[in-house]
Scaffold this active site. Sequence first.
Site, PDB file in Angstrom:
ATOM      1  N   ARG A   4      41.220  30.531 -13.082  1.00  0.00           N
ATOM      2  CA  ARG A   4      42.148  31.116 -12.116  1.00  0.00           C
ATOM      3  C   ARG A   4      42.620  30.013 -11.182  1.00  0.00           C
ATOM      4  O   ARG A   4      42.137  28.884 -11.230  1.00  0.00           O
ATOM      5  CB  ARG A   4      41.552  32.321 -11.378  1.00  0.00           C
ATOM      6  CG  ARG A   4      40.093  32.336 -11.077  1.00  0.00           C
ATOM      7  CD  ARG A   4      39.581  31.291 -10.110  1.00  0.00           C
ATOM      8  NE  ARG A   4      40.368  31.254  -8.882  1.00  0.00           N
ATOM      9  CZ  ARG A   4      40.473  30.214  -8.101  1.00  0.00           C
ATOM     10  NH1 ARG A   4      39.860  29.061  -8.422  1.00  0.00           N
ATOM     11  NH2 ARG A   4      41.185  30.222  -7.007  1.00  0.00           N
ATOM     12  N   GLY A   5      43.588  30.384 -10.302  1.00  0.00           N
ATOM     13  CA  GLY A   5      44.239  29.377  -9.474  1.00  0.00           C
ATOM     14  C   GLY A   5      45.533  28.992 -10.171  1.00  0.00           C
ATOM     15  O   GLY A   5      45.533  28.741 -11.382  1.00  0.00           O
ATOM     16  N   ALA A   6      46.628  28.963  -9.406  1.00  0.00           N
ATOM     17  CA  ALA A   6      47.958  28.862 -10.022  1.00  0.00           C
ATOM     18  C   ALA A   6      48.110  27.663 -10.974  1.00  0.00           C
ATOM     19  O   ALA A   6      48.452  27.847 -12.159  1.00  0.00           O
ATOM     20  CB  ALA A   6      49.023  28.853  -8.920  1.00  0.00           C
ATOM     21  N   ARG A  55      49.068  37.072 -16.088  1.00  0.00           N
ATOM     22  CA  ARG A  55      49.028  37.272 -14.630  1.00  0.00           C
ATOM     23  C   ARG A  55      50.448  37.065 -14.110  1.00  0.00           C
ATOM     24  O   ARG A  55      51.121  36.121 -14.513  1.00  0.00           O
ATOM     25  CB  ARG A  55      48.055  36.298 -13.949  1.00  0.00           C
ATOM     26  CG  ARG A  55      46.591  36.577 -14.333  1.00  0.00           C
ATOM     27  CD  ARG A  55      45.627  35.886 -13.413  1.00  0.00           C
ATOM     28  NE  ARG A  55      45.498  36.559 -12.140  1.00  0.00           N
ATOM     29  CZ  ARG A  55      44.868  36.045 -11.080  1.00  0.00           C
ATOM     30  NH1 ARG A  55      44.350  34.826 -11.154  1.00  0.00           N
ATOM     31  NH2 ARG A  55      44.765  36.719  -9.953  1.00  0.00           N
ATOM     32  N   GLN A  59      36.313  34.143  -4.059  1.00  0.00           N
ATOM     33  CA  GLN A  59      36.639  32.782  -4.510  1.00  0.00           C
ATOM     34  C   GLN A  59      36.242  31.745  -3.446  1.00  0.00           C
ATOM     35  O   GLN A  59      35.942  30.599  -3.779  1.00  0.00           O
ATOM     36  CB  GLN A  59      38.142  32.656  -4.801  1.00  0.00           C
ATOM     37  CG  GLN A  59      38.606  33.359  -6.067  1.00  0.00           C
ATOM     38  CD  GLN A  59      39.077  34.768  -5.784  1.00  0.00           C
ATOM     39  OE1 GLN A  59      38.624  35.411  -4.837  1.00  0.00           O
ATOM     40  NE2 GLN A  59      39.992  35.277  -6.602  1.00  0.00           N
ATOM     41  N   ASP A  89      50.564  30.392  -4.683  1.00  0.00           N
ATOM     42  CA  ASP A  89      50.813  30.806  -6.076  1.00  0.00           C
ATOM     43  C   ASP A  89      52.280  30.753  -6.444  1.00  0.00           C
ATOM     44  O   ASP A  89      52.636  30.607  -7.625  1.00  0.00           O
ATOM     45  CB  ASP A  89      50.276  32.220  -6.313  1.00  0.00           C
ATOM     46  CG  ASP A  89      48.785  32.158  -6.582  1.00  0.00           C
ATOM     47  OD1 ASP A  89      48.033  31.960  -5.612  1.00  0.00           O
ATOM     48  OD2 ASP A  89      48.391  32.253  -7.764  1.00  0.00           O
ATOM     49  N   ASN A 112      50.271  33.901  -1.738  1.00  0.00           N
ATOM     50  CA  ASN A 112      48.932  33.336  -1.969  1.00  0.00           C
ATOM     51  C   ASN A 112      47.935  34.489  -1.902  1.00  0.00           C
ATOM     52  O   ASN A 112      48.316  35.655  -1.683  1.00  0.00           O
ATOM     53  CB  ASN A 112      48.622  32.255  -0.915  1.00  0.00           C
ATOM     54  CG  ASN A 112      47.393  31.434  -1.269  1.00  0.00           C
ATOM     55  OD1 ASN A 112      47.279  30.937  -2.394  1.00  0.00           O
ATOM     56  ND2 ASN A 112      46.456  31.301  -0.356  1.00  0.00           N
ATOM     57  N   LYS A 113      46.678  34.177  -2.112  1.00  0.00           N
ATOM     58  CA  LYS A 113      45.615  35.189  -2.169  1.00  0.00           C
ATOM     59  C   LYS A 113      45.701  36.174  -1.013  1.00  0.00           C
ATOM     60  O   LYS A 113      45.952  35.782   0.126  1.00  0.00           O
ATOM     61  CB  LYS A 113      44.269  34.462  -2.172  1.00  0.00           C
ATOM     62  CG  LYS A 113      43.025  35.329  -2.172  1.00  0.00           C
ATOM     63  CD  LYS A 113      42.995  36.338  -3.296  1.00  0.00           C
ATOM     64  CE  LYS A 113      43.199  35.739  -4.663  1.00  0.00           C
ATOM     65  NZ  LYS A 113      43.522  36.760  -5.694  1.00  0.00           N
TER      66      LYS A 113
HETATM   67  O1  MRU Z   1      43.387  35.263  -7.964  1.00  0.00           O
HETATM   68  P1  MRU Z   1      43.248  33.772  -7.932  1.00  0.00           P
HETATM   69  O2  MRU Z   1      41.848  33.321  -7.712  1.00  0.00           O
HETATM   70  O3  MRU Z   1      43.895  33.125  -9.137  1.00  0.00           O
HETATM   71  O4  MRU Z   1      44.092  33.318  -6.669  1.00  0.00           O
HETATM   72  C1  MRU Z   1      44.203  31.953  -6.404  1.00  0.00           C
HETATM   73  C2  MRU Z   1      44.882  31.633  -5.129  1.00  0.00           C
HETATM   74  O5  MRU Z   1      45.386  32.483  -4.434  1.00  0.00           O
HETATM   75  C3  MRU Z   1      44.981  30.170  -4.772  1.00  0.00           C
HETATM   76  O6  MRU Z   1      44.986  30.000  -3.387  1.00  0.00           O
HETATM   77  C4  MRU Z   1      46.286  29.611  -5.342  1.00  0.00           C
HETATM   78  O7  MRU Z   1      46.386  29.882  -6.716  1.00  0.00           O
HETATM   79  C5  MRU Z   1      46.429  28.177  -5.113  1.00  0.00           C
HETATM   80  S1  MRU Z   1      45.377  27.255  -6.170  1.00  0.00           S
HETATM   81  C6  MRU Z   1      45.672  25.636  -5.921  1.00  0.00           C
END
Ligand code: MRU
Length: 321
Positions: free
Chosen positions: A58-60, A92, A185, A226, A236-237
């Site tokens: 996970r993470g963009a 996603r 996370q 994201d 973002n999250k």
């Molecule tokens: O649901 P996730 O864990 O994929 O969400 C991730 C985030 O919101 C991160 O802050 C974002 O992807 C930036 S990662 C460099």
Amino acid sequence: MAVSGMTSALEPEQIVRLEEDGPAVVLLDQRRVPHEVVELRCGSVDELVVAIKTLAIRGAPAIGIAAAYGMALAALRGDDLAAAERALAASRPTAVNLPWALAAMRDDPTPARARALHEEEVDRCRRMAAHAAELFAPGARALTHCNAGGLATGGYGSAVGALRAAHERGLLERVLVDETRPLLQGSRLTAWELEQAEIPHAVIADSAAGSLMARGEVDLVVTGADRIAANGDTANKIGTYSLAVLAAHHDIPFYVVAPTSTLDLATADGSGIPIEERDPTELSDRFPARNPAFDVTPAELITAIVTERGVHRAPYAESLA
Ligand code: MRU
């Protein structure tokens, strides 16, 4: 498979890689960190799609890199590439890095192309972290949300990369880490990465951020992204927007650190960003629940957006273009 040599920063190929012998996309299973550090082998695009949907990766930027390796895997297996791309694209919805990476693989779905994308993404992280470190004053006490570390970018990290760079320059006193409800996370992944980097930190309940700001314990907020729309509105999250509102109220700078692969200049503003709604049982297995996984922080609450190109300030429509 347990991963060895985990006492220092993760190497990019420990986070995600393609093994041509097999073949498989192999990733560090982020669902099990920090209790276990084990790898997950995805021998097909279907398995990789499940891994992405369930946040094993996970993470963009990391999702984009995994999808790039997934296209190379599909090509090695002789799969229908259009079907593979559709399945990965639908895994996603919010991170724009996913369609970005799939588009970049379309003309050349080879392992070499996927590895180059991965390498370039980590390089972007190092460059933007160096720019972001310029924003830290000596003794800075930062707060971050979710995980925008090496795990989320395939190596080094965006917001956590900025924290690493500031720490290396002796500018960072410590980091408050939002636990990041509901999937933690922050308290699982970011705290683990900061521990490995020997950066002083403390996990806090998300709801503690406001009172710690009011007590003067936060000098700056640093998060990843994201998807960033053309006007600077940033997804973002979930919980990032609340933090930005709190930061504005307490006159604390709020910085977004993200590579240009996270820019979506075709989307005019945040209202056009798709927001993932996840399974309500992640919150409650008994009562009705709502589980939006992301929120949008309006550009006017963002002090600066840092990419590998430098520090961008409002008006973002001009500075990001
Ligand atoms: O649901 P996730 O864990 O994929 O969400 C991730 C985030 O919101 C991160 O802050 C974002 O992807 C930036 S990662 C460099």
